[in-house]
Design a protein around this motif. Sequence first.
Motif, PDB file in Angstrom:
ATOM      1  N   GLN A  38      -0.518  15.454  -1.032  1.00 35.44           N
ATOM      2  CA  GLN A  38      -1.862  16.035  -0.853  1.00 35.44           C
ATOM      3  C   GLN A  38      -2.685  15.219   0.156  1.00 35.44           C
ATOM      4  OE1 GLN A  38      -3.496  15.869  -4.782  1.00 35.44           O
ATOM      5  NE2 GLN A  38      -2.338  17.630  -5.524  1.00 35.44           N
ATOM      6  N   LEU A  39      -2.612  13.886   0.013  1.00 37.65           N
ATOM      7  CA  LEU A  39      -3.404  13.030   0.903  1.00 37.65           C
ATOM      8  C   LEU A  39      -2.907  13.140   2.335  1.00 37.65           C
ATOM      9  CD1 LEU A  39      -3.703   9.987  -1.493  1.00 37.65           C
ATOM     10  CD2 LEU A  39      -5.623  11.324  -0.643  1.00 37.65           C
ATOM     11  N   GLU A  40      -1.593  13.217   2.494  1.00 39.74           N
ATOM     12  CA  GLU A  40      -1.042  13.339   3.844  1.00 39.74           C
ATOM     13  C   GLU A  40      -1.462  14.658   4.483  1.00 39.74           C
ATOM     14  OE1 GLU A  40       2.742  10.298   3.651  1.00 39.74           O
ATOM     15  OE2 GLU A  40       3.117  12.449   3.376  1.00 39.74           O
ATOM     16  N   GLU A  41      -1.493  15.689   3.668  1.00 47.25           N
ATOM     17  CA  GLU A  41      -1.934  17.001   4.175  1.00 47.25           C
ATOM     18  C   GLU A  41      -3.358  16.942   4.704  1.00 47.25           C
ATOM     19  OE1 GLU A  41       0.479  20.167   1.524  1.00 47.25           O
ATOM     20  OE2 GLU A  41      -1.710  20.336   1.426  1.00 47.25           O
ATOM     21  N   ARG A  42      -4.186  16.156   4.000  1.00 49.02           N
ATOM     22  CA  ARG A  42      -5.588  16.023   4.423  1.00 49.02           C
ATOM     23  C   ARG A  42      -5.753  14.973   5.516  1.00 49.02           C
ATOM     24  NH1 ARG A  42      -8.702  14.533  -0.579  1.00 49.02           N
ATOM     25  NH2 ARG A  42      -7.109  15.168  -2.041  1.00 49.02           N
ATOM     26  N   GLY A  43      -4.655  14.348   5.895  1.00 51.84           N
ATOM     27  CA  GLY A  43      -4.702  13.330   6.961  1.00 51.84           C
ATOM     28  C   GLY A  43      -5.322  12.024   6.496  1.00 51.84           C
ATOM     29  N   GLU A  44      -5.332  11.784   5.174  1.00 51.22           N
ATOM     30  CA  GLU A  44      -5.924  10.531   4.683  1.00 51.22           C
ATOM     31  C   GLU A  44      -4.876   9.421   4.667  1.00 51.22           C
ATOM     32  OE1 GLU A  44      -8.517  10.504   1.341  1.00 51.22           O
ATOM     33  OE2 GLU A  44      -8.923  12.644   1.556  1.00 51.22           O
ATOM     34  N   PRO A  45      -5.247   8.240   5.146  1.00 49.29           N
ATOM     35  CA  PRO A  45      -4.261   7.156   5.224  1.00 49.29           C
ATOM     36  C   PRO A  45      -3.986   6.495   3.869  1.00 49.29           C
ATOM     37  CG  PRO A  45      -6.393   6.381   5.989  1.00 49.29           C
ATOM     38  CD  PRO A  45      -6.565   7.836   5.632  1.00 49.29           C
ATOM     39  N   ILE A  46      -2.765   6.032   3.665  1.00 47.68           N
ATOM     40  CA  ILE A  46      -2.439   5.214   2.482  1.00 47.68           C
ATOM     41  C   ILE A  46      -1.646   4.018   2.991  1.00 47.68           C
ATOM     42  CG2 ILE A  46      -1.371   5.153   0.171  1.00 47.68           C
ATOM     43  CD1 ILE A  46      -1.048   8.206   0.408  1.00 47.68           C
ATOM     44  N   ASP A  47      -2.144   2.830   2.737  1.00 46.83           N
ATOM     45  CA  ASP A  47      -1.438   1.633   3.193  1.00 46.83           C
ATOM     46  C   ASP A  47      -0.540   1.053   2.109  1.00 46.83           C
ATOM     47  OD1 ASP A  47      -2.705   1.538   5.792  1.00 46.83           O
ATOM     48  OD2 ASP A  47      -4.531   1.066   4.702  1.00 46.83           O
ATOM     49  N   TYR A  48      -0.959   1.193   0.867  1.00 47.95           N
ATOM     50  CA  TYR A  48      -0.178   0.633  -0.255  1.00 47.95           C
ATOM     51  C   TYR A  48      -0.196   1.563  -1.453  1.00 47.95           C
ATOM     52  CZ  TYR A  48       0.778  -4.139   1.301  1.00 47.95           C
ATOM     53  OH  TYR A  48       1.282  -5.233   1.950  1.00 47.95           O
ATOM     54  N   LEU A  49       0.911   1.601  -2.164  1.00 41.57           N
ATOM     55  CA  LEU A  49       0.953   2.164  -3.513  1.00 41.57           C
ATOM     56  C   LEU A  49       0.878   0.935  -4.420  1.00 41.57           C
ATOM     57  CD1 LEU A  49       3.980   4.606  -3.041  1.00 41.57           C
ATOM     58  CD2 LEU A  49       1.521   5.153  -2.921  1.00 41.57           C
ATOM     59  N   THR A  50      -0.144   0.867  -5.252  1.00 43.38           N
ATOM     60  CA  THR A  50      -0.389  -0.384  -5.980  1.00 43.38           C
ATOM     61  C   THR A  50      -0.362  -0.193  -7.484  1.00 43.38           C
ATOM     62  OG1 THR A  50      -1.794  -1.050  -4.142  1.00 43.38           O
ATOM     63  CG2 THR A  50      -1.970  -2.354  -6.153  1.00 43.38           C
ATOM     64  N   PHE A  51       0.539  -0.916  -8.142  1.00 44.22           N
ATOM     65  CA  PHE A  51       0.554  -0.919  -9.601  1.00 44.22           C
ATOM     66  C   PHE A  51      -0.557  -1.864 -10.059  1.00 44.22           C
ATOM     67  CE2 PHE A  51       4.711   0.683  -8.591  1.00 44.22           C
ATOM     68  CZ  PHE A  51       4.989   1.580  -9.612  1.00 44.22           C
TER      69      PHE A  51
END
Length: 328
Positions: A68-81
């Motif tokens: 969903q975030l990629e579709e909206r063009g929003e960046p993600i640098d880390y997946l964080t537990f």
Amino acid sequence: MGIEHIVYGPVPSRRLGYSLGINNIPPKKCSYSCVYCQVGNTLDMRVERANFYKAEDVAQVVKERVRQLEERGEPIDYLTFVPDGEPTLDTNLGREIGLLKPLGIKIAVITNASLIWCEDIRHELRKADLVSLKVDAVSREVWRKINRPQESLKLEAILEGMLKFASIFRGELVTETMLIQGVNDSSGEIEKIASFLAELRPNTAYLAVPTRPPAKKTVAAASEPVVNMAHQIFSQRLSSVEYLIGYEGNAFAFTGRVEDDLLSITSVHPMREEAVIALLRKAGRDWGVIEKLVREGSLIELAYQGRKFYMRKLPRDNRNSQTLEAGD
Ligand code: SF4
């Protein structure tokens, strides 16, 4: 209820950029009950790991949010537990990291390190790209007072486990030390923590103070002079020491506005008087800038070992500050 709620963010964080939080532990199961915990008292104090959610379900929910975030063009640098509890209590942690790897996004785990004496957990954590370990104390009585650990835990085994982990981990290792007034902020304990960290050799050692209301009402952040002292002591032994004090500006992007630059630099580390003078000179400004910031209460002047330092005033009740951490 579904498990969609286990993913939150992305939260902007100076350490991790845009971090999508994964809350892989139901509230609030932890092996510690830190006096400063910002998600309240531990409801289920435990050291046994458990199967809280299916690893495939966790991975599925995260993948869906990433899509969903990629579709909206929003960046993600880390997946964080970074759950409302201790992430390594989840038996499936290693498997979840493995399932998320193909997304090609870096994975971080923020752990209190209390179970790192266990070899299996060290091997699971090893799969992450960044691991943050909590090191609030290295003396048993101080550790008991600040982290209020589950009674079977042994500090010596935890410290040894951290050293073993550091020797096998190839990713980015960072530590976080929360400074609490009258609990772990004596120069003696800070010196001992610095010696341990010098052996551990993290990429960066973070010094933190609580920026949201803590579990115990009487808990107070260490004062600015003490935080500055801790920075000086750590810096003598370690190559990279930074503050995490609730300001999430980008400390290293110069704006050209000298007031903003001074405040963002001093929210990461104190500046010596000479460095302040040099920055003002470069900007063509005079000492009046500093006087104004001190008068307004955003900058604070401190002395340590005969030198003058400037640091950002600590937030006193910064309930809205967006830090990375849930419990930590
Ligand atoms: S601060 Fe972290 S380690 Fe400490 S009690 Fe809260 S969740 Fe557990």
